[in-house]
Scaffold this motif. Sequence first.
Motif, PDB file in Angstrom:
ATOM      1  N   ARG A  38      -9.081 -11.460  -4.369  1.00 23.22           N
ATOM      2  CA  ARG A  38      -8.028 -11.974  -3.383  1.00 23.22           C
ATOM      3  C   ARG A  38      -7.602 -10.849  -2.309  1.00 23.22           C
ATOM      4  O   ARG A  38      -7.364 -11.287  -1.101  1.00 23.22           O
ATOM      5  CB  ARG A  38      -6.767 -12.214  -4.252  1.00 23.22           C
ATOM      6  CG  ARG A  38      -6.979 -13.689  -5.057  1.00 23.22           C
ATOM      7  CD  ARG A  38      -5.762 -13.978  -5.730  1.00 23.22           C
ATOM      8  NE  ARG A  38      -4.729 -14.419  -4.734  1.00 23.22           N
ATOM      9  CZ  ARG A  38      -4.669 -15.532  -4.091  1.00 23.22           C
ATOM     10  NH1 ARG A  38      -5.772 -16.182  -4.364  1.00 23.22           N
ATOM     11  NH2 ARG A  38      -3.554 -15.492  -3.468  1.00 23.22           N
ATOM     12  N   ALA A  39      -7.910  -9.590  -2.688  1.00 25.21           N
ATOM     13  CA  ALA A  39      -7.600  -8.510  -1.681  1.00 25.21           C
ATOM     14  C   ALA A  39      -8.676  -8.638  -0.382  1.00 25.21           C
ATOM     15  O   ALA A  39      -8.331  -8.427   0.614  1.00 25.21           O
ATOM     16  CB  ALA A  39      -7.471  -7.320  -2.305  1.00 25.21           C
ATOM     17  N   LEU A  40      -9.954  -8.699  -0.936  1.00 22.76           N
ATOM     18  CA  LEU A  40     -11.133  -8.741  -0.051  1.00 22.76           C
ATOM     19  C   LEU A  40     -10.850 -10.028   0.962  1.00 22.76           C
ATOM     20  O   LEU A  40     -11.456 -10.038   2.139  1.00 22.76           O
ATOM     21  CB  LEU A  40     -12.359  -8.729  -0.671  1.00 22.76           C
ATOM     22  CG  LEU A  40     -12.734  -7.448  -1.390  1.00 22.76           C
ATOM     23  CD1 LEU A  40     -13.838  -7.576  -2.311  1.00 22.76           C
ATOM     24  CD2 LEU A  40     -12.955  -6.362  -0.106  1.00 22.76           C
ATOM     25  N   PRO A  44      -2.231 -13.466   1.183  1.00 20.65           N
ATOM     26  CA  PRO A  44      -0.728 -12.914   1.520  1.00 20.65           C
ATOM     27  C   PRO A  44      -0.280 -12.463   0.334  1.00 20.65           C
ATOM     28  O   PRO A  44       0.796 -11.471   0.522  1.00 20.65           O
ATOM     29  CB  PRO A  44      -0.284 -14.217   2.184  1.00 20.65           C
ATOM     30  CG  PRO A  44      -1.023 -15.206   1.319  1.00 20.65           C
ATOM     31  CD  PRO A  44      -2.512 -14.661   1.218  1.00 20.65           C
ATOM     32  N   ASP A  45      -0.404 -12.881  -0.793  1.00 17.39           N
ATOM     33  CA  ASP A  45       0.379 -12.331  -1.946  1.00 17.39           C
ATOM     34  C   ASP A  45      -0.128 -10.775  -2.477  1.00 17.39           C
ATOM     35  O   ASP A  45       0.338 -10.458  -3.486  1.00 17.39           O
ATOM     36  CB  ASP A  45       0.330 -13.370  -3.178  1.00 17.39           C
ATOM     37  CG  ASP A  45      -1.083 -13.586  -3.479  1.00 17.39           C
ATOM     38  OD1 ASP A  45      -2.144 -13.450  -2.819  1.00 17.39           O
ATOM     39  OD2 ASP A  45      -1.376 -13.678  -4.900  1.00 17.39           O
ATOM     40  N   ILE A  46      -1.060 -10.423  -1.961  1.00 14.92           N
ATOM     41  CA  ILE A  46      -1.593  -8.995  -2.228  1.00 14.92           C
ATOM     42  C   ILE A  46      -1.112  -7.872  -1.341  1.00 14.92           C
ATOM     43  O   ILE A  46      -1.232  -8.215  -0.188  1.00 14.92           O
ATOM     44  CB  ILE A  46      -3.035  -8.840  -2.103  1.00 14.92           C
ATOM     45  CG1 ILE A  46      -3.493  -9.989  -3.030  1.00 14.92           C
ATOM     46  CG2 ILE A  46      -3.647  -7.642  -2.691  1.00 14.92           C
ATOM     47  CD1 ILE A  46      -3.361  -9.877  -4.821  1.00 14.92           C
ATOM     48  N   LYS A  51      -4.698  -3.902  -0.740  1.00 11.81           N
ATOM     49  CA  LYS A  51      -5.851  -4.270   0.264  1.00 11.81           C
ATOM     50  C   LYS A  51      -6.846  -3.189   0.878  1.00 11.81           C
ATOM     51  O   LYS A  51      -7.932  -3.106   0.725  1.00 11.81           O
ATOM     52  CB  LYS A  51      -5.259  -5.190   1.223  1.00 11.81           C
ATOM     53  CG  LYS A  51      -4.843  -6.425   0.723  1.00 11.81           C
ATOM     54  CD  LYS A  51      -4.311  -7.390   1.978  1.00 11.81           C
ATOM     55  CE  LYS A  51      -3.713  -8.594   1.772  1.00 11.81           C
ATOM     56  NZ  LYS A  51      -3.105  -9.583   2.603  1.00 11.81           N
ATOM     57  N   GLU A  52      -5.919  -2.282   1.168  1.00 11.85           N
ATOM     58  CA  GLU A  52      -6.461  -1.034   1.807  1.00 11.85           C
ATOM     59  C   GLU A  52      -7.434  -0.340   0.877  1.00 11.85           C
ATOM     60  O   GLU A  52      -8.732   0.049   1.221  1.00 11.85           O
ATOM     61  CB  GLU A  52      -5.566  -0.073   2.713  1.00 11.85           C
ATOM     62  CG  GLU A  52      -6.230   1.085   3.414  1.00 11.85           C
ATOM     63  CD  GLU A  52      -6.930   0.650   4.460  1.00 11.85           C
ATOM     64  OE1 GLU A  52      -7.997   1.310   4.766  1.00 11.85           O
ATOM     65  OE2 GLU A  52      -6.752  -0.478   5.021  1.00 11.85           O
TER      66      GLU A  52
END
Length: 345
Positions: A38-40, A44-46, A51-52
């Motif tokens: 989901r990060a990749l 929006p919830d991460i 994410k970085e």
Amino acid sequence: MTETAKTRTVVAAPSTDSRPTLKTIAFMTGLGITTVSRALKNAPDIGAETKERVRLVAAQVGYHPNRAGVRLRTGKTNVISLILSLEEEIIGLTSPMVVGISEILASTQYHLVITPYSARSDPLDPVRYVLDTGAADGVIISRTEPKDPRVALMMERNFPFGTHGRTEMGLTHPYHDFDNERFGYDAVRRLVERGRRRIMLLHPPPYLTYHLHMRAGFERGLRDFGAIAVPFNNVDLDNSLADIREACEAVMRGPDAPDGVISGSGGGAVALVAGIEAAGRKLARDVDMVSKQSNDFLNWLRPEVITLREDFRLAGRELAKAVIARIEGRSIGELQTLSFPIPQN
């Protein structure tokens, strides 16, 4: 489960002899596989920090999504296909256009695949292949014709595409084009300003749309500036450089030789210069020349030639943006762009 809880998920160490996967990134970051995925996808919830971190590790290990898996899950390939004739001029078109497309795709999930075809084969074949096999999510084509059957087919199938060049078939579609009419007109003006009146044009193949545009600008320039055309219809830009050179030499040795020459490409200009000099005439003394070019090679070799630049790298960027926007459902009317000749000397 919260994002914090997911970080406690124990992930077994991935095999060291396999390509990097989501499991690889999960192991290295201490996150759950679902969180990494989901990060990749920029969910929006991460959190931004998570994410970085995931993106940094993904870049470090060289992670790329498995296309087969993506296609199974989403029905998409994440591929843009650039369909090119094998006869395209490598220095003049392919390399800078590919660079421009790649610059845009680099920040997206899309990858570029070049689909070649021979001019001796049916140009519809590679388009049909992409449409029938689902090999790409969008297509870019060049060498556009006034009544282009490839455009008609993709419009009929409602398939995202962009054309390098325009059509004249009453269909609204995404395109990027160079103003060849202005090029033809400005080229005549520049020659007349140097006192030239008998002007010869090395034009594109007659079946391509940009032939019509360049010819229209050329003829309008002749009328507006009081010049006349010297016929040069035995060859065009699709002929070999040797054929262009030979045809130019023959005209230059004739009784009605031109004192001004226009070339629709840098490669064609090199052949024309050779023909001019083989006939015993001197560039910038007996004959002036205006040429379109896409790089600085002609200026380096023959600074006497007046050049107007066509930016194929820009064309690649604009076409890539148009196709991606069309995939995302943007209105076609917003995806049509035109660039203009850039004087270089």
